[in-house]
Write a protein that holds these residues in place. Structure first.
Motif, short mmCIF file in Angstrom:
data_model
loop_
_atom_site.label_atom_id
_atom_site.label_comp_id
_atom_site.label_asym_id
_atom_site.label_seq_id
_atom_site.Cartn_x
_atom_site.Cartn_y
_atom_site.Cartn_z
N ARG A 244 -23.89 15.30 4.05
CA ARG A 244 -22.71 15.48 3.87
C ARG A 244 -22.64 14.82 2.24
NH1 ARG A 244 -21.75 10.89 8.49
NH2 ARG A 244 -22.98 12.57 10.40
N TYR A 245 -21.45 14.96 1.77
CA TYR A 245 -21.15 14.84 0.63
C TYR A 245 -20.47 13.45 0.00
CZ TYR A 245 -18.92 14.92 -4.93
OH TYR A 245 -18.85 14.56 -5.48
N ASP A 246 -21.00 12.73 0.50
CA ASP A 246 -20.45 11.32 0.40
C ASP A 246 -21.39 10.03 -1.00
OD1 ASP A 246 -19.46 8.93 1.66
OD2 ASP A 246 -21.20 8.48 3.10
N ARG A 247 -21.00 9.21 -1.15
CA ARG A 247 -21.28 8.32 -1.50
C ARG A 247 -22.97 7.41 -2.00
NH1 ARG A 247 -21.66 3.02 -3.42
NH2 ARG A 247 -20.09 1.82 -1.59
N PRO A 248 -24.08 8.26 -2.46
CA PRO A 248 -25.20 7.75 -2.78
C PRO A 248 -25.04 6.13 -2.39
CG PRO A 248 -24.98 9.55 -3.63
CD PRO A 248 -23.89 8.81 -3.67
N GLN A 249 -26.34 5.79 -1.39
CA GLN A 249 -25.77 4.10 -1.55
C GLN A 249 -27.43 3.64 -1.14
OE1 GLN A 249 -23.14 1.99 0.90
NE2 GLN A 249 -22.21 3.13 1.02
N ALA A 250 -28.31 2.67 -0.93
CA ALA A 250 -29.01 2.11 -0.35
C ALA A 250 -29.46 2.66 0.96
CB ALA A 250 -29.53 0.49 -0.22
N LEU B 73 -15.98 -1.25 18.20
CA LEU B 73 -16.74 -0.02 17.56
C LEU B 73 -15.90 0.88 18.68
CD1 LEU B 73 -19.41 1.25 17.44
CD2 LEU B 73 -20.20 0.91 19.43
N VAL B 74 -15.74 1.96 17.23
CA VAL B 74 -15.63 3.60 18.35
C VAL B 74 -15.95 4.84 17.65
CG1 VAL B 74 -12.96 2.69 18.31
CG2 VAL B 74 -13.77 3.95 15.97
N ARG B 75 -16.89 4.66 16.61
CA ARG B 75 -17.81 5.50 16.10
C ARG B 75 -16.79 6.33 15.71
NH1 ARG B 75 -22.54 5.36 15.34
NH2 ARG B 75 -22.45 7.14 15.50
N GLY B 76 -17.91 7.34 14.63
CA GLY B 76 -16.76 7.67 13.52
C GLY B 76 -16.85 9.20 14.35
N LEU B 77 -17.04 9.96 14.98
CA LEU B 77 -16.60 11.04 15.56
C LEU B 77 -16.17 11.19 16.03
CD1 LEU B 77 -20.95 12.55 14.97
CD2 LEU B 77 -18.69 12.98 13.43
N ASP B 78 -15.13 12.60 16.10
CA ASP B 78 -13.81 12.52 17.52
C ASP B 78 -14.26 12.64 19.02
OD1 ASP B 78 -12.26 11.71 15.74
OD2 ASP B 78 -10.97 13.96 15.36
N LYS C 71 -13.58 14.83 4.61
CA LYS C 71 -14.34 14.79 3.11
C LYS C 71 -15.90 14.94 1.91
CE LYS C 71 -12.39 10.22 3.52
NZ LYS C 71 -12.56 9.39 3.48
N GLU C 72 -16.73 15.00 4.01
CA GLU C 72 -17.51 15.35 3.53
C GLU C 72 -18.15 16.72 3.53
OE1 GLU C 72 -19.18 11.84 5.54
OE2 GLU C 72 -18.28 10.50 5.07
N MET C 73 -18.14 17.76 4.07
CA MET C 73 -19.03 18.33 4.90
C MET C 73 -18.71 19.40 3.15
SD MET C 73 -18.11 19.91 8.16
CE MET C 73 -16.06 21.15 7.74
N THR D 70 -10.14 15.06 12.47
CA THR D 70 -9.50 13.97 11.83
C THR D 70 -10.80 12.84 11.18
OG1 THR D 70 -9.51 12.53 13.85
CG2 THR D 70 -7.44 13.93 12.95
N THR D 71 -11.81 13.36 10.81
CA THR D 71 -13.17 12.46 11.05
C THR D 71 -12.62 12.77 9.35
OG1 THR D 71 -14.40 14.54 11.59
CG2 THR D 71 -14.96 12.86 13.06
N ASP D 72 -13.80 12.03 8.86
CA ASP D 72 -14.23 11.86 7.72
C ASP D 72 -14.66 13.05 6.82
OD1 ASP D 72 -12.61 9.73 7.27
OD2 ASP D 72 -14.30 8.25 7.02
N ILE D 73 -15.67 13.28 7.84
CA ILE D 73 -17.12 14.15 7.57
C ILE D 73 -16.45 15.52 7.50
CG2 ILE D 73 -18.95 15.47 8.81
CD1 ILE D 73 -19.57 13.63 10.33
#
Length: 418
Positions: free
Chosen positions: A112-118, A255-260, A63-65, A57-60
């Motif tokens: 991770r296939y994510d939107r690049p930013q600073a 705070l819940v963090r992004g990993l299950d 959507k991102e692997m 259920t994580t974004d990783i």
């Protein structure tokens, strides 16, 4: 195009890599002092490891692997984080059969296939630690202390440590029920991702970056409100140890963090002023992860810090070290015989551990002197026909602008002493 790197990646060039080496060296030094040993795992793993370990259920995972079929038609994924791989190595190599706890650290690239930013790239680098086989709250405090100590040694002192407890599976069941009750009337207002998470893992809604979902979740029940007595006692002990160490922290119930896989203590480290995404790393406990990956019930805790984010924070705070990899000595030769003599001396200097270089383009004496100045070397060792006949060289201090003649046999000792 063959001359353009893929989006979300970066070349780390000479002049930049020295800062990376400085940070990596500091990480290794701190870990040695805390009793952590280095581990290196493959850059790619079987996809199922991350689906099971990180959480479907994580974004990783959703959507991102970076996942592909290899020539044997196996599903392979470039590692998006380090913990699952280290857990796999712990189990496959039966590290659980040795002395416990096992304390390791790693440094390496993730994908991770994510939107690049600073400070955020599709290929990025992490420094992480993992501890297996220790349940005591002292370990939670040590892991957070190690991270903050590492940052302090780099000169980053304006950081905020946010901590929370996510509880055990019993606590998670309680908070799951309360979150579903809370979000049910507003289910249609949630983003599509959070609507799908409502049944599978409503705790993920609290981690959504959508402004509307964030607004709707402001008054939502939190894990800290649903802790059982054992989890509450553990978290209170963690806080006491942090207070004993004199490490300030912020209690952050959101705070819940992004990993299950996280349970119990969770933490994140913020660096204000580096952009919208201020996190420079975080971690927490994952007491059920090893069991979920097919191993025995084993407590675990760790963190991962983004090196690109650390470099950005150092730059923004003016703490980025000005490190230049340059030879200490530059050998300047006039004439073929002098070149042969200098080339032999060059090898002896390097064998003695003295960083040295010389001209490889057939420059004139004047051009060699000018080039040595551009390199920023400290000493120039000049050899011409006259010096060859006398068995000597001219040793020039490039900073002081002074030079003197010394026997060629004394060059190594003279430079070594300096």
């Amino acid at each position: 195009m063959l001359t353009t790197r893929p989006r979300g990646t970066a070349d780390i060039l000479p002049g930049q890599i020295e800062n990376w080496q400085y940070i990596e060296g500091m990480a290794a030094q701190v870990c040695r002092e805390y009793g952590y040993r280095e581990i290196r795992t493959p850059i790619f793993e079987h996809t199922e490891l991350f689906v099971r370990g990180v959480g479907d259920t994580t974004d990783i995972v959703e959507k991102e692997m970076y996942t592909f079929q290899d020539r044997g038609e196996r599903s392979i994924t470039l590692r998006p984080e380090g913990t699952a791989s280290v857990v796999r190595a712990y189990l496959e190599n039966k590290l659980y059969a040795g002395p416990q706890p096992v304390k390791v650290y790693y440094i390496g690239p993730m994908f991770r296939y994510d939107r690049p930013q600073a400070g955020r790239y599709r290929q990025f680098h992490q420094f992480g630690v993992e501890v297996f086989g220790a349940q005591q709250p002292t370990v939670d405090a040590e892991v957070m202390a190690l991270a903050m100590d590492f940052y302090a040694r780099l000169g980053l002192t304006n950081l905020e440590l946010h901590i929370n407890s996510l509880g055990c599976p019993t606590c998670r069941t309680t908070v799951r029920d309360k979150l579903q009750q809370y979000f049910q009337p507003m289910l249609g207002e949630l983003c599509p991702n959070c609507q799908s998470r409502y049944d599978r893992n409503p705790l993920r809604i609290l981690d959504c970056k959508s402004s509307r979902c964030t607004e709707l979740a402001l008054d939502a029940p939190t894990t800290a409100d649903c802790l059982c007595s054992d989890c509450q006692a553990h978290f209170e002990q963690v806080q006491l140890y942090m207070q004993d160490l004199g490490i300030p922290y912020v209690l952050d119930k959101q705070l819940v963090r992004g990993l299950d896989y996280y349970t119990h203590t969770a933490f994140e480290i913020m660096a204000p002023g580096i952009g919208a995404q201020s996190s420079v790393g975080g971690g927490g406990r994952y007491n059920g992860l090893i069991e979920a990956c097919g191993g025995p019930s084993t407590p675990g805790i760790g963190f991962a810090l983004g090196l690109e984010r650390i470099l950005l924070a150092l730059e923004k705070s003016g703490k980025l070290p000005q490190i230049q990899a340059r030879p200490l000595v530059y050998l300047i030769a006039a004439g073929d015989r002098a070149v042969r003599s200098s080339f032999s001396l060059l090898a002896r200097l390097r064998a003695a551990g003295i960083a040295a270089d010389m001209d490889y383009q057939g420059r004139s004496l004047k051009a060699q002197m000018k080039y040595a100045g551009k390199l920023g070397v400290r000493y120039a060792v000049i050899t011409g026909e006259d010096e060859l006949q006398r068995g000597s060289v001219m040793l020039r201090d490039m900073n002081a602008g002074e030079q003197r003649e010394i026997p060629v046999g004394e060059v190594i000792n003279t430079l070594g002493n300096r």
